[in-house]
Design a protein around this motif. Structure first.
Motif, PDB file in Angstrom:
ATOM      1  N   ILE A 175       0.835  -1.198   0.000  1.00  0.00           N
ATOM      2  CA  ILE A 175       0.000   0.000   0.000  1.00  0.00           C
ATOM      3  C   ILE A 175       0.870   1.248   0.000  1.00  0.00           C
ATOM      4  N   ARG A 176       1.915   1.250   0.787  1.00  0.00           N
ATOM      5  CA  ARG A 176       2.803   2.419   0.865  1.00  0.00           C
ATOM      6  C   ARG A 176       3.548   2.626  -0.447  1.00  0.00           C
ATOM      7  N   ASP A 177       3.860   1.546  -1.155  1.00  0.00           N
ATOM      8  CA  ASP A 177       4.475   1.690  -2.480  1.00  0.00           C
ATOM      9  C   ASP A 177       3.542   2.418  -3.441  1.00  0.00           C
ATOM     10  N   ARG A 178       2.260   2.090  -3.404  1.00  0.00           N
ATOM     11  CA  ARG A 178       1.298   2.725  -4.294  1.00  0.00           C
ATOM     12  C   ARG A 178       1.135   4.204  -3.986  1.00  0.00           C
ATOM     13  N   GLU A 179       1.330   4.573  -2.716  1.00  0.00           N
ATOM     14  CA  GLU A 179       1.197   5.972  -2.324  1.00  0.00           C
ATOM     15  C   GLU A 179       2.532   6.703  -2.308  1.00  0.00           C
ATOM     16  N   ASN A 180       3.585   6.074  -2.830  1.00  0.00           N
ATOM     17  CA  ASN A 180       4.908   6.679  -2.911  1.00  0.00           C
ATOM     18  C   ASN A 180       5.437   7.057  -1.521  1.00  0.00           C
ATOM     19  N   LEU A 181       5.226   6.166  -0.553  1.00  0.00           N
ATOM     20  CA  LEU A 181       5.717   6.352   0.812  1.00  0.00           C
ATOM     21  C   LEU A 181       6.820   5.339   1.094  1.00  0.00           C
ATOM     22  N   ASN A 182       7.666   5.672   2.047  1.00  0.00           N
ATOM     23  CA  ASN A 182       8.740   4.759   2.426  1.00  0.00           C
ATOM     24  C   ASN A 182       8.156   3.495   3.059  1.00  0.00           C
ATOM     25  N   ARG A 183       8.812   2.368   2.845  1.00  0.00           N
ATOM     26  CA  ARG A 183       8.343   1.092   3.377  1.00  0.00           C
ATOM     27  C   ARG A 183       8.547   1.005   4.878  1.00  0.00           C
ATOM     28  N   VAL A 184       7.672   0.215   5.531  1.00  0.00           N
ATOM     29  CA  VAL A 184       7.838  -0.082   6.951  1.00  0.00           C
ATOM     30  C   VAL A 184       9.008  -1.023   7.153  1.00  0.00           C
ATOM     31  N   GLY A 185       9.083  -2.027   6.271  1.00  0.00           N
ATOM     32  CA  GLY A 185      10.178  -2.975   6.338  1.00  0.00           C
ATOM     33  C   GLY A 185       9.936  -4.091   7.329  1.00  0.00           C
ATOM     34  N   GLY A 186      10.677  -5.163   7.177  1.00  0.00           N
ATOM     35  CA  GLY A 186      10.582  -6.279   8.093  1.00  0.00           C
ATOM     36  C   GLY A 186       9.267  -7.035   7.969  1.00  0.00           C
ATOM     37  N   ARG A 187       8.988  -7.834   9.003  1.00  0.00           N
ATOM     38  CA  ARG A 187       7.785  -8.661   8.981  1.00  0.00           C
ATOM     39  C   ARG A 187       6.522  -7.811   9.065  1.00  0.00           C
ATOM     40  N   ALA A 188       6.595  -6.693   9.785  1.00  0.00           N
ATOM     41  CA  ALA A 188       5.416  -5.842   9.939  1.00  0.00           C
ATOM     42  C   ALA A 188       4.963  -5.267   8.606  1.00  0.00           C
ATOM     43  N   GLY A 189       5.885  -4.976   7.742  1.00  0.00           N
ATOM     44  CA  GLY A 189       5.513  -4.410   6.449  1.00  0.00           C
ATOM     45  C   GLY A 189       5.131  -5.448   5.420  1.00  0.00           C
ATOM     46  N   ALA A 190       5.688  -6.657   5.511  1.00  0.00           N
ATOM     47  CA  ALA A 190       5.450  -7.676   4.489  1.00  0.00           C
ATOM     48  C   ALA A 190       4.299  -8.608   4.840  1.00  0.00           C
ATOM     49  N   GLU A 191       3.880  -8.647   6.101  1.00  0.00           N
ATOM     50  CA  GLU A 191       2.861  -9.602   6.504  1.00  0.00           C
ATOM     51  C   GLU A 191       1.485  -9.217   5.959  1.00  0.00           C
ATOM     52  N   ARG A 192       0.755 -10.244   5.550  1.00  0.00           N
ATOM     53  CA  ARG A 192      -0.613 -10.039   5.084  1.00  0.00           C
ATOM     54  C   ARG A 192      -1.585 -10.608   6.110  1.00  0.00           C
TER      55      ARG A 192
END
Length: 449
Positions: A408-425
């Protein structure tokens, strides 16, 4: 040569040392009368015969481009004339600008879908640096400008020693003349007679000259200025009438009458003297001194009753219709509402710009892409809804496990959270994978009976 073409900066690319030059055959031969060529033989292409209005088949097209063709209104219409219409200039500005700001990416198919081939020289050629002079934005803006004004675009392809394309140098579309060669076993092969930016004219194979044709009925695209000259001519004539009307201080024509007989020569002198003293806004409200018992009689004219303003508004809609631009983007808001403008903007991207995106992307794929690769325009930023609707859609996708936070952050041109918190669905608690034991997802192991 049209205004967009004159504004184009002349730039040349180094000729490919390994390119085979196909010399023109004079006189041209008809393909049907030519003897069958053996496989691999050098073809002798014949100039294709086109319809009378097909602009690239005629060497006198530069005259038509400069001076235009006569329209039904009597006004000659050329590309430069069309650009003097405010509605036409705005339509081109919107179409070319939005098209140019849309990134064109080079993709490579993979086992998991696709990925951007950022390390490939073709990606940089179309995404950031088409040549040493122009940016990708300027190149794509000029590309669509040529398609909209002439129906065709052409660029010479410069290659390095490994035959990898390194630069695309635009050529004048009015100098392009396609030549086709037909072989029963291989089909049609295309060649192009074109004038390069350095003034030299040669015949090139299709691998050395990238050609993009607009909507047409053959090898070349239709020229909108030529086929729509009556509509453009009417708009130009109406604008000239308005300019003359206001230059005369918005006063109607005048008739000078007298009971005396006036010789023909004297009539001409009186007319010239009147125009010299009283015609034009700068000479308005002057004092007229008349002899021969002349009496002025002003002709009445009501622009409102003659629907002059309505005619000019209709001509703005005509220009919008020719190039497929919603009228509200040309600042014609007489029939626009707050409820339909957003929908018209989405339709503008889908129905009007969409064919141009696909036409250019497929032309680039056919000419340059390696097997398993293709070009595609990224239009996500153009079809986003308003902020509230967009984030409501993100919330639904996030809660149902369709996307992750980083996606979602990629689509809004925002920096990634990173790690498991950012990649988990996420997966809703009341849902589980079909065919598995839902209890196994809990913290406690299942007790066997």
């Amino acid at each position: 040569m049209g205004l967009l073409q004159r504004l184009a900066a002349p730039f040349t690319g180094a000729a490919s040392p390994a390119r085979e030059r196909v010399e023109p055959v004079l006189p041209p031969v008809r393909v049907a009368d030519a003897e069958p060529a053996s496989a691999g033989a050098e073809p002798a292409p014949a100039l294709a015969a086109g319809p009378p209005d097909s602009n690239v088949h005629h060497p006198e097209q530069w005259l038509v481009s400069s001076f235009g063709r006569p329209s039904s209104s009597g006004r000659r219409v050329s590309e430069s004339d069309v650009l003097t219409l405010p509605a036409a200039m705005q339509a081109l500005r919107v179409l070319c600008g939005v098209f140019a700001m849309t990134p064109l990416h080079y993709y490579r198919e993979t086992e998991n879908g696709r990925e951007r081939a950022k390390g490939d020289p073709l990606h940089a050629l179309f995404h950031s640096s088409p040549n040493q002079v122009q940016t990708a934005f300027a190149f794509k803006e000029l590309l669509l400008g040529d398609l909209l004004l002439t129906g065709n675009f052409g660029a010479y392809v410069s290659r390095n020693r490994l035959q990898v394309p390194t630069a695309l140098s635009r050529v004048d579309p009015n100098s392009l003349a396609p030549a086709e060669y037909f072989d029963r076993s291989e089909g049609i092969s295309l060649f192009f007679d074109a004038t390069l930016p350095d003034g030299s004219r040669e015949r090139f194979a299709s691998r050395d000259l990238w050609h993009v044709a607009g909507m047409g009925r053959g090898l070349v695209g239709l020229n909108p200025v030529t086929f729509m000259r009556d509509a453009f001519g009417a708009a130009l004539s109406t604008g000239e009438y308005a300019a003359r009307f206001w230059s005369n201080d918005a006063k109607p024509a005048v008739v000078l009458t007298t009971d005396q007989k006036v010789p023909r020569e004297t009539k001409g002198e009186i007319r010239r003297d009147w125009d010299a003293l009283h015609a034009g806004a700068s000479r308005a409200h002057g004092t007229a001194v008349l002899d021969h018992n002349l009496k002025p009689q002003f002709m009445s004219h009501d622009n409102e009753k003659s629907q002059f303003l309505d005619t000019r508004v209709f001509q703005v809609v005509e220009v919008a219709r020719i190039w497929g631009v919603p009228p509200h983007l040309l600042f014609e808001l007489s029939k626009a509402t707050f409820s339909n403008i957003e929908q018209q903007s989405l339709e503008f991207v889908t129905y009007h710009l969409g064919p141009h995106y696909e036409r250019v992307a497929q032309a680039a794929t056919k000419a340059f892409a390696a097997p398993g690769c293709y070009f595609e325009f990224l239009v996500d930023a153009l079809v986003k809804g308003d902020l509230k609707s967009r984030w409501e859609a993100y919330r639904i996708q996030r809660e149902t496990g369709v996307v992750s936070a980083d996606e979602i952050r990629d689509r809004e041109n925002l920096n990634r959270v990173g790690g498991r918190a950012g990649a988990e669905r996420w997966r809703p608690a009341n849902m589980h994978i079909s065919g598995t034991d839902p209890i196994a997802r809990g913290s406690e192991p299942r007790q066997e009976a």
